[in-house]
Scaffold this motif. Structure first.
Motif, PDB file in Angstrom:
ATOM      1  N   VAL A 428      -3.155   2.313   1.456  1.00  0.00           N
ATOM      2  CA  VAL A 428      -1.890   2.998   1.157  1.00  0.00           C
ATOM      3  C   VAL A 428      -1.706   3.017  -0.360  1.00  0.00           C
ATOM      4  N   ARG A 429      -1.956   1.869  -0.985  1.00  0.00           N
ATOM      5  CA  ARG A 429      -1.757   1.793  -2.437  1.00  0.00           C
ATOM      6  C   ARG A 429      -2.732   2.706  -3.185  1.00  0.00           C
ATOM      7  N   LEU A 430      -3.920   2.872  -2.623  1.00  0.00           N
ATOM      8  CA  LEU A 430      -4.904   3.761  -3.259  1.00  0.00           C
ATOM      9  C   LEU A 430      -4.632   5.242  -2.990  1.00  0.00           C
ATOM     10  N   GLY A 431      -3.661   5.501  -2.118  1.00  0.00           N
ATOM     11  CA  GLY A 431      -3.291   6.898  -1.857  1.00  0.00           C
ATOM     12  C   GLY A 431      -4.140   7.588  -0.806  1.00  0.00           C
ATOM     13  N   LEU A 432      -4.832   6.808   0.042  1.00  0.00           N
ATOM     14  CA  LEU A 432      -5.625   7.435   1.118  1.00  0.00           C
ATOM     15  C   LEU A 432      -4.746   7.858   2.271  1.00  0.00           C
ATOM     16  N   LEU A 433      -3.649   7.129   2.453  1.00  0.00           N
ATOM     17  CA  LEU A 433      -2.821   7.405   3.624  1.00  0.00           C
ATOM     18  C   LEU A 433      -1.388   6.960   3.360  1.00  0.00           C
TER      19      LEU A 433
END
Ligand code: SF4
Length: 474
Positions: A428-433
């Motif tokens: 989530v933090r990496l912006g995948l989902l």
């Protein structure tokens, strides 16, 4: 049933964004999830008796069930150095004649087992090279299948075959159409002569285009082209030219596979000069190029290496929330039993998987002994079923309605998957989902990495299954 995820406003299931830094950070090895649990979890405890019992329960009573047939033809004329398939290199067509004798014995045993309780709606010939068979052998094989099984009319069924254009002419394509085939996938990989020489697969553009032309002329409903990126001597200029030529031919579907260099598992790959392989950075440039060109040409991303024209039935099924995944990749059919015939074939009956022995010697010996040639399989536990459904939904819909899923499977989602939900947070933090109490959504920049997300829900990986046996996720 359509997925509830699609009812969410503004969610474009086919949007895709390429984030090189993110992929470089996360690209490791992982399963392709054509099944869950993956085939390396199958075991010898699931034997012929278990299989027979299940088949009898499934087909002996009730309404007639739809059935999918997979037929494995293991022979190839020449070796492609990148190959990771189960195949036999030979030019001797007589070997195929013997193989067909045994295939017919196996189909007779399987047909007897299911009786009249099923109707074939899908057929797939894979390999190896199915078109290694001569025209007469193809006729013989399809004739035997039609004698043993009840087929849906050709216009209703999905009957597909993998084609090696180096060995197929317009007459063979006409024969295949006559035999009922209406879909084909054509192996190309790359038109660049330097790459073809490095992988020992010399295939002219003219051979490929003439097969496509013949397929269209004979009414094939779907033509798919397979390409591979990450092959030795591949350059962006060369691959760009290949993509332009393929796009100009306008196949309905395209698969762009990542070359998985696993020479410890696949002997032919030892003939590939590692120094000639593109670096990860170069490989990602090839992928980025393919995505740009394909989406620029109007293709949509289906998921896991697959692209299709927007009006192709896979693309339509994805938008409708009815896309599924099986051993042949993406499919519009769910919960269809699959009988696999031939060496190494993997079948699926209800909540079980089973696999045939991998060598012709073992296959012939078991059939000579009057036994179905299975050597391993798996009866799914309820946990396997739940995780299979979840992984499939992520792979096909890039979204999950947690409440709907919990209701469908009668679980408390937050409790059941507490560990997994926590382990999603770095993604989530990496912006995948995005993830909240109701919904998990794989964002466009996370879609090329959907295997990484699915892997968090794989109980067997959580238990420490080593990853070296799997291919790179990119
Ligand atoms: S890639 Fe296909 S045609 Fe080439 S050796 Fe492997 S199975 Fe045969």
């Amino acid at each position: 049933m359509p997925s509830p995820s699609l009812l969410h406003p503004g969610f474009d299931v086919q949007a895709l964004s390429f984030d090189k830094a993110l992929i470089e950070q996360l690209a490791g090895n992982g399963p392709r999830y054509t099944s869950y649990p993956t085939a390396d979890r199958f075991h010898a405890g699931f034997d012929v008796t278990a299989y027979r019992t299940l088949a009898w329960q499934r087909f002996s009573a009730g309404p007639r069930r739809p059935l999918s047939l997979y037929v494995h033809i293991p022979f190839c004329n020449t070796i492609c150095y990148y190959c990771g398939c189960n195949k036999i290199i030979t030019k001797d067509k007589a070997k195929a004649e013997v193989y067909l004798d045994y295939l017919e014995r196996e189909m007779a045993m399987q047909a007897e087992l299911i009786g009249s309780g099923a109707r074939v709606e899908q057929l797939h010939f894979g390999g190896g090279t199915p078109t290694f068979l001569s025209d007469a052998q193809l006729e013989r094989l399809v004739g035997a299948l039609r004698q043993h099984f009840d087929f849906a009319p050709d216009e209703q069924g999905e009957y597909s075959i993998e084609i090696d254009p180096r060995k197929v002419n317009a007459e063979t394509v006409a024969l295949l159409a006559c035999l009922g085939f209406n879909r084909m996938s054509i192996g190309v990989q790359d038109f660049d002569p330097a790459v073809q020489a490095a992988v020992n697969r010399i295939q002219s553009e003219a051979e490929t285009l003439s097969v496509m032309k013949a397929a269209r002329a004979h009414g094939f409903r779907s033509i798919s082209i397979d390409l591979i990126y990450g092959l030795p001597r591949q350059t962006t200029a060369g691959f760009s030219a290949t993509l332009d030529k393929v796009i100009a031919a306008r196949p309905d579907r395209l698969s762009i596979y990542s070359y998985a260099h696993l020479p410890h598992l696949f002997k032919p790959q030892r003939r590939i000069a590692e120094a000639e392989l593109p670096t990860l950075d170069e490989k990602l440039d090839l992928l980025s190029l393919a995505i740009d060109k394909l989406t620029g040409a109007g293709y949509v991303y289906i998921g896991m290496d697959h692209f299709a024209l927007p009006d192709d039935e896979l693309a339509q099924a994805q938008r409708a929330g009815t896309l599924h995944r099986n051993f042949q990749g993406y499919s519009t059919r769910d919960d269809i039993d699959l009988l696999a015939l031939g060496v190494s074939g993997i079948g699926k009956l209800g909540d079980s998987y089973s696999q045939n022995v991998k060598s012709t010697e073992e296959y012939y010996a078991l059939l000579d002994a009057g036994q179905l040639p299975l050597f391993r399989g798996l009866q799914l536990s309820r946990d396997d079923e739940i995780r299979r459904a979840l992984i499939q939904q992520l792979m096909c819909q890039f979204a999950l309605d947690l409440n709907a899923f919990a209701t469908q499977w009668r679980i408390d989602f937050a409790n059941y998957f507490a560990k997994e939900l926590a382990s999603l947070q770095p993604m989530v933090r990496l912006g995948l989902l995005t993830l909240d109490a109701q919904r998990l959504q794989v964002l466009p920049r996370g879609r090329l990495l959907v295997r990484n997300i699915a892997m968090l829900f794989d109980r067997y990986l959580q238990q420490g299954q080593p990853l070296q046996r799997y291919s790179k996720v990119i």
